[in-house]
Scaffold this motif. Structure first.
Motif, PDB file in Angstrom:
ATOM      1  N   PHE A  47       0.913  -1.264   0.200  1.00  0.00           N
ATOM      2  CA  PHE A  47       0.005  -0.024   0.016  1.00  0.00           C
ATOM      3  C   PHE A  47       0.942   1.270  -0.014  1.00  0.00           C
ATOM      4  N   PRO A  48       1.267   1.877  -1.345  1.00  0.00           N
ATOM      5  CA  PRO A  48       2.052   2.902  -1.273  1.00  0.00           C
ATOM      6  C   PRO A  48       1.284   3.859  -0.468  1.00  0.00           C
ATOM      7  N   SER A  49       0.039   4.134  -0.631  1.00  0.00           N
ATOM      8  CA  SER A  49      -0.670   5.361   0.064  1.00  0.00           C
ATOM      9  C   SER A  49      -0.213   5.246   1.716  1.00  0.00           C
ATOM     10  N   LEU A  50      -0.392   4.212   2.169  1.00  0.00           N
ATOM     11  CA  LEU A  50      -0.037   4.286   3.680  1.00  0.00           C
ATOM     12  C   LEU A  50       1.448   4.615   3.983  1.00  0.00           C
ATOM     13  N   LEU A  51       2.420   4.284   2.997  1.00  0.00           N
ATOM     14  CA  LEU A  51       3.840   4.561   3.299  1.00  0.00           C
ATOM     15  C   LEU A  51       4.054   5.832   3.196  1.00  0.00           C
TER      16      LEU A  51
END
Length: 567
Positions: free
Chosen positions: A279-283
């Motif tokens: 999940f790039p959005s969480l990173l």
């Protein structure tokens, strides 16, 4: 690794009803080699007694492997997929990584993300609603009545999940009004109870959760696959609201079980770094220190697991991470992890916090024991060791030719027989008590070990597998028990012989004779259930795992403290 990733493809689209939605044989998972799933299967669990007694939400099992059909939005094709799907139904859209598993089938790698189709996929509202209520265990005739009422009043085109709950309530009220007018309120009452039971089902609760907390449905099936279904089915809205907020602001907190327990009361609940990477959005919501902290924590757990330790030396840890971050970054992360009580740094070693606290507690308890006066275990250790070599009578060995080459099995058989007959216990105990063996035939290491056990509160016995650690300790306590039984039997016989003596003599004797020592109570513990079972089998005494003892003591102490505070 690169070739494997090339085979992966992402599917995103509606879950279609499967004609045969049954669990797939576990063979379908044999080729599944996803790192995230491997971590979920192999990660060892350490639960503190305080956490066990807290009543927090415990992890469940992974969802079963199911066949589903996904209508991919990009290719406009339907794909037959097998994988771990905790929820099914055509009101869900999923996003998942898959790889080919045959000419037409695909195997899920990891776990799916869920998105609710709140509009019920027009123009299929009627069919979707019917399937959903059926999945919620609503009776078919009631579903038919409800849909007919919707068509006559609201219209299918205006029906969606956002207004479904209110629509069901309105339908319920209409039924009650009609029931009163027709004086048939008794007939409508079961329908009211039925709708309340529908609201308690997992499909209904999961849909309501998706409406209020969409991030939970998108991220938690992947981040916390063992907790996801229990979270949406049993957690109060306050916990779900806090978790939704964490996912939107500080998702790194879900990577540490210490933090999730402290803030959400979830037991052994932590997402792996591998799962976060999906999940790039969480990173993007994490700082470099937080991301690196998850990497360092993952590596620390891996090294502790591989080497069987509770810590890793600082230089070794930085060396293992040298290709991922600088020396300065590692120590900056360790300071961050130490501040949130995930790790402890002592004397150049990095400990996992929970394991360090457990070891510290054990060391403190052992230190307290060693400060107490030494106990005296009055036995002849040479006779104990001689009893191990004592052979059973020949007639008891007939019909079992294997006993000649397996003395340990002879011993276990002897224990089983002593439990069957009380008379045999006493006779065999006397034989053991009188057993003799030359000193040169005794294992002097075993003699020294037993002498230490008999004179010290704490003794550590080490040795390779099969050298006799369990055997000598179990025989020591069995030998002591048999001696105590023989003493009791002899005392009873003496009392029977002297029962006609004058009362004055009995009184004088009771006052002058030294009081008998209280029987020694022994608590046998072992690190694993298998080891505890072995102790139980060899000694005939109760044996428990360290976790059971710790939990029992903590619960007892907590109860006593509560009673004392109330008084």
């Amino acid at each position: 690794m690169a070739s494997r990733n090339k085979q992966l493809r992402e599917l995103q689209g509606q879950l279609l009803p499967s004609k045969a939605l049954v669990e797939v044989n576990e063979d379908c998972l044999e080729e599944e080699d996803d790192d995230c799933l491997a971590e979920e299967e192999d990660e060892p669990v350490f639960v503190d007694a305080e956490e066990l007694c807290s009543g927090g939400l415990k992890a469940g099992s992974l969802p079963g492997c199911l066949p589903v059909v996904i209508s991919d939005e990009n290719t406009r094709k339907k794909y037959e997929v097998s994988g771990h799907f905790p929820l099914t139904g055509p009101w869900w859209r999923v996003k998942v990584q898959v790889k080919p598993a045959g000419s037409r089938n695909y195997q899920v790698q990891g776990f799916p993300s869920y998105f609710l189709q709140s509009n019920m996929s027009p123009p299929d509202q009627k069919n979707i609603c019917s399937l959903f209520l059926t999945d919620c265990n609503a009776p078919s005739d009631t579903i038919t009545k409800f849909l007919a009422w919707v068509n006559a009043t609201l219209g299918y085109e205006n029906l969606n999940f956002e207004n479904l709950w209110e629509t069901l309530r309105t339908f319920e009220k209409e039924n009650m009004k009609n029931g009163k007018k027709q004086s048939t309120q008794q007939e409508s009452q079961p329908d009211n109870q039925m709708w309340r039971s529908v609201e308690k089902t997992i499909p209904f609760r999961s849909v309501m959760t998706a409406l209020k907390f969409p991030k939970i449905m998108e991220f938690l099936p992947v981040l916390l696959p063992r907790h996801f279904k229990q979270l949406i089915s049993s957690c109060p809205n306050e916990v779900l609201r806090n978790m939704e907020e964490i996912l939107g602001t500080h998702p790194w907190k879900l990577g540490f079980s210490k933090v999730t327990y402290r803030e959400l009361k979830l037991l052994q609940c932590e997402a792996s770094w591998t799962a976060f990477c999906q999940f790039p959005s969480l990173l993007l919501l994490m700082t470099d220190v937080q991301k690196n902290g998850l990497i360092v924590y993952s590596k620390l757990k891996q090294l502790c697991r591989e080497h069987g330790h509770t810590y890793v030396e600082g230089p070794d840890l930085t060396s293992q991470l040298s290709n991922q971050m600088s020396f300065h970054d590692v120590w900056e992360c360790l300071k961050f992890l130490n501040d949130i009580h995930v790790v402890t740094y002592k004397k150049g070693c990095v400990f996992l916090y929970n394991l360090y606290q457990a070891e510290k507690g054990i060391a403190s308890s052992i230190g307290d024991l060693m400060k107490r006066p030494p106990w005296c275990f009055h036995v002849d250790v040479k006779k104990v060791l001689a009893s191990i070599r004592t052979k059973k009578p020949e007639n008891s060995r007939r019909g079992d030719p294997l006993n000649e080459s397996k003395p340990d099995e002879t011993l276990e058989t002897s224990e089983a027989n002593t439990q069957d007959s009380g008379d045999h216990i006493c006779d065999h105990g006397e034989d053991e008590g009188n057993a003799e063996i030359p000193d040169d035939q005794l294992d002097q290491d075993q003699v020294a070990a037993l002498e230490m056990v008999c004179s010290n509160a704490v003794t550590v016995i080490s040795g390779k597998g099969g050298c006799g650690k369990t055997t000598i300790v179990s025989h020591l306590f069995r030998h002591r028990e048999l001696l105590e039984k023989r003493e009791v039997k002899k005392a009873c016989e003496d009392f029977e012989q002297d029962q006609d003596v004058p009362e004055e003599w009995i009184t004088y004797t009771e006052q002058s004779l030294p009081k008998a020592d209280k029987g020694i109570e022994v608590l046998l513990t072992a690190p694993t259930g298998k080891a505890a079972g072995l102790l139980r089998q060899k000694t005939g005494f109760h044996a428990y795992t360290l976790c059971q003892v710790s939990y029992s003591f903590y619960f007892w102490k907590k109860t006593m403290d509560k009673e004392n505070s109330e008084n």
